[in-house]
Scaffold this motif. Structure first.
Motif, PDB file in Angstrom:
ATOM      1  N   LYS A  39     -16.192   3.191 -18.453  1.00 33.09           N
ATOM      2  CA  LYS A  39     -14.987   2.961 -17.446  1.00 33.09           C
ATOM      3  C   LYS A  39     -14.302   1.779 -17.547  1.00 33.09           C
ATOM      4  CE  LYS A  39     -17.577   1.593 -13.401  1.00 33.09           C
ATOM      5  NZ  LYS A  39     -18.025   1.916 -12.115  1.00 33.09           N
ATOM      6  N   GLN A  40     -13.064   2.024 -17.167  1.00 29.42           N
ATOM      7  CA  GLN A  40     -12.074   0.791 -17.226  1.00 29.42           C
ATOM      8  C   GLN A  40     -12.201  -0.244 -15.958  1.00 29.42           C
ATOM      9  OE1 GLN A  40      -7.742   1.280 -17.257  1.00 29.42           O
ATOM     10  NE2 GLN A  40      -7.670   0.200 -19.044  1.00 29.42           N
ATOM     11  N   GLN A  41     -12.463  -1.460 -16.163  1.00 30.57           N
ATOM     12  CA  GLN A  41     -12.455  -2.416 -15.162  1.00 30.57           C
ATOM     13  C   GLN A  41     -11.303  -3.391 -15.247  1.00 30.57           C
ATOM     14  OE1 GLN A  41     -16.235  -3.847 -15.406  1.00 30.57           O
ATOM     15  NE2 GLN A  41     -17.101  -2.622 -13.401  1.00 30.57           N
ATOM     16  N   TYR A  42     -10.794  -3.818 -14.115  1.00 27.43           N
ATOM     17  CA  TYR A  42      -9.676  -4.906 -14.020  1.00 27.43           C
ATOM     18  C   TYR A  42     -10.404  -6.146 -13.513  1.00 27.43           C
ATOM     19  CZ  TYR A  42      -6.253  -1.048 -14.005  1.00 27.43           C
ATOM     20  OH  TYR A  42      -5.588   0.045 -14.319  1.00 27.43           O
ATOM     21  N   ILE A  43     -10.095  -7.162 -14.395  1.00 24.74           N
ATOM     22  CA  ILE A  43     -10.654  -8.605 -14.341  1.00 24.74           C
ATOM     23  C   ILE A  43      -9.585  -9.359 -13.801  1.00 24.74           C
ATOM     24  CG2 ILE A  43     -12.075 -10.350 -15.308  1.00 24.74           C
ATOM     25  CD1 ILE A  43     -13.548  -7.476 -15.469  1.00 24.74           C
TER      26      ILE A  43
ATOM     27  N   ASN B 168     -13.005  10.348 -26.097  1.00 24.91           N
ATOM     28  CA  ASN B 168     -13.356   9.654 -25.079  1.00 24.91           C
ATOM     29  C   ASN B 168     -14.078   8.514 -25.555  1.00 24.91           C
ATOM     30  OD1 ASN B 168     -13.096  11.495 -22.573  1.00 24.91           O
ATOM     31  ND2 ASN B 168     -14.348  12.800 -23.657  1.00 24.91           N
ATOM     32  N   MET B 169     -13.754   7.361 -24.917  1.00 23.90           N
ATOM     33  CA  MET B 169     -14.497   6.325 -25.275  1.00 23.90           C
ATOM     34  C   MET B 169     -15.971   5.920 -24.635  1.00 23.90           C
ATOM     35  SD  MET B 169     -12.317   4.617 -27.059  1.00 23.90           S
ATOM     36  CE  MET B 169     -12.829   3.241 -27.373  1.00 23.90           C
ATOM     37  N   LEU B 170     -16.836   5.841 -25.689  1.00 24.56           N
ATOM     38  CA  LEU B 170     -18.365   5.958 -25.567  1.00 24.56           C
ATOM     39  C   LEU B 170     -18.974   4.506 -25.866  1.00 24.56           C
ATOM     40  CD1 LEU B 170     -19.106   9.251 -27.321  1.00 24.56           C
ATOM     41  CD2 LEU B 170     -18.417   8.909 -24.762  1.00 24.56           C
ATOM     42  N   ALA B 171     -20.069   4.126 -24.971  1.00 23.24           N
ATOM     43  CA  ALA B 171     -20.775   3.034 -25.283  1.00 23.24           C
ATOM     44  C   ALA B 171     -21.918   3.371 -26.270  1.00 23.24           C
ATOM     45  CB  ALA B 171     -21.760   2.731 -23.912  1.00 23.24           C
ATOM     46  N   PRO B 172     -22.450   2.128 -26.839  1.00 23.31           N
ATOM     47  CA  PRO B 172     -23.486   2.396 -28.040  1.00 23.31           C
ATOM     48  C   PRO B 172     -24.581   3.345 -27.969  1.00 23.31           C
ATOM     49  CG  PRO B 172     -23.076   0.248 -27.718  1.00 23.31           C
ATOM     50  CD  PRO B 172     -22.251   0.828 -26.517  1.00 23.31           C
ATOM     51  N   ASP B 173     -24.889   3.712 -26.379  1.00 23.66           N
ATOM     52  CA  ASP B 173     -25.881   4.695 -26.318  1.00 23.66           C
ATOM     53  C   ASP B 173     -25.293   6.117 -25.967  1.00 23.66           C
ATOM     54  OD1 ASP B 173     -24.598   4.491 -23.637  1.00 23.66           O
ATOM     55  OD2 ASP B 173     -26.387   3.682 -22.645  1.00 23.66           O
ATOM     56  N   GLY B 174     -24.118   6.321 -26.017  1.00 23.99           N
ATOM     57  CA  GLY B 174     -23.238   7.662 -26.308  1.00 23.99           C
ATOM     58  C   GLY B 174     -22.967   7.758 -24.765  1.00 23.99           C
ATOM     59  N   SER B 175     -23.150   7.007 -23.741  1.00 25.23           N
ATOM     60  CA  SER B 175     -22.426   7.303 -22.361  1.00 25.23           C
ATOM     61  C   SER B 175     -21.095   6.996 -22.300  1.00 25.23           C
ATOM     62  CB  SER B 175     -23.302   6.674 -21.279  1.00 25.23           C
ATOM     63  OG  SER B 175     -23.167   5.263 -21.466  1.00 25.23           O
ATOM     64  N   ARG B 176     -20.393   7.606 -21.479  1.00 24.97           N
ATOM     65  CA  ARG B 176     -18.987   7.134 -21.078  1.00 24.97           C
ATOM     66  C   ARG B 176     -18.768   5.850 -20.688  1.00 24.97           C
ATOM     67  NH1 ARG B 176     -15.149  11.713 -20.070  1.00 24.97           N
ATOM     68  NH2 ARG B 176     -16.228  13.699 -20.603  1.00 24.97           N
TER      69      ARG B 176
END
Length: 307
Positions: free
Chosen positions: A45-49, A35-43
């Motif tokens: 989510k993908q966003q469309y821009i 799973n892709m995690l943020a620096p703080d260890g949380s998951r």
């Protein structure tokens, strides 16, 4: 745990209709997923821009468009696309019987198994035995997920394989690569054939090979879980770009003399004075025979828990 069927189908064999269950032949869940995690260890989510405004676009507001020129699109609504889809059908219609080896494996896409459903045992066995006796396989049409696919139904000792095939425009022809065909001598060909015979086996045994990378990843996961230091493997060198290349005939003869034997892991590195051949037979890595193992290896605890 018994496999769960994907669909109930009816395989049309002449005037005979065979009720069958469809099962996936491959197991994608065996892949190690991260799973892709943020620096703080949380998951994350993908966003469309939006390219124009930079604003986040919600998926529910999106439309589908086909770009026919640069930055010019024709837009289709969900209903319009739905109307273009092939209607799903539980009937699989056999359209031809061809020689069993007539389909080039490059056209193989996804493999399934079909097993007889209620009251389908006898016609299923009849088709399986008739195909095996004739040396042919069946080609059939299967409409599912909005698209009609061509499938190959071929007999195996334990049942029937339902092989989804690619269309011609989905496979790139080998001739487009303009491969140069170089003339080889009879002596070179003879030595090459001897090397092939030296490493020849009658059958492919998939249990004789295993995913070494997956084993390393699972072992590293267990070490992480246990709080141990993970040691990174050094990359294996493919060979030196400046190595001396000897004559093709010498390489072939060296291969026959024992070049195909595996070198021990602790063996010293090749001296620079020794030539590196252009052609070598890679050693096969086999798992030890099942009877030689004292007990089956346990799966990593964390990975077992996810199954």
């Amino acid at each position: 745990m018994p496999a769960r069927s994907i669909a109930s189908l009816s395989l049309s064999f002449g005037l005979v209709s065979i009720p069958v269950k469809l099962y996936s032949a491959t197991e994608s869940s065996s892949e190690v997923r991260f799973n892709m995690l943020a620096p703080d260890g949380s998951r994350v989510k993908q966003q469309y821009i939006s390219e124009a405004t930079g604003a986040v676009v919600e998926r529910s507001t999106m439309k589908k468009g086909y770009e026919f020129e640069k930055d010019k699109f024709v837009v289709f609504s969900a209903d319009e696309l739905k109307a273009l889809e092939d209607a799903a059908s539980h009937v699989v219609e056999i359209v031809a019987f061809i020689p069993e080896k007539a389909v080039d494996p490059v056209y193989y896409e996804k493999a399934y198994y079909i097993a007889p459903d209620k009251r389908g045992g006898k016609p299923y066995s009849l088709l399986q035995q008739a195909l095996a006796e004739s040396g042919r396989c069946a080609l059939a049409k299967w409409a599912a997920k909005g698209k009609t696919r061509i499938v190959q139904v071929r007999p195996e000792a334990d049942g029937l394989v339902f092989q989804q095939l690619l269309y011609a425009d989905e496979v790139r022809p080998l001739k487009e690569f303009n491969i140069e065909h170089v003339q080889v001598s009879d002596a070179e060909l003879k030595l090459a054939l001897q090397i092939i015979e030296q490493g020849a086996e009658d059958n492919y045994d998939p249990t004789a090979y295993e995913d070494e990378e997956k084993k390393r990843i699972l072992a590293a996961i267990d070490e992480k879980i246990e709080g141990k230091q993970v040691v990174t493997n050094e990359p294996v060198e493919a060979g030196s770009g400046g190595a001396e290349v000897i004559d093709l005939m010498e390489a072939l003869r060296a291969s026959l003399k024992g070049g195909a034997k595996a070198k021990p892991a602790s063996a010293p590195r090749r001296k620079s004075a020794e030539p590196v051949t252009e052609m070598a037979v890679a050693p096969k890595t086999r798992k030890p025979a099942a009877r030689a193992l004292k007990a089956p290896a346990e799966e990593p605890a964390k990975v077992r828990a996810r199954k």
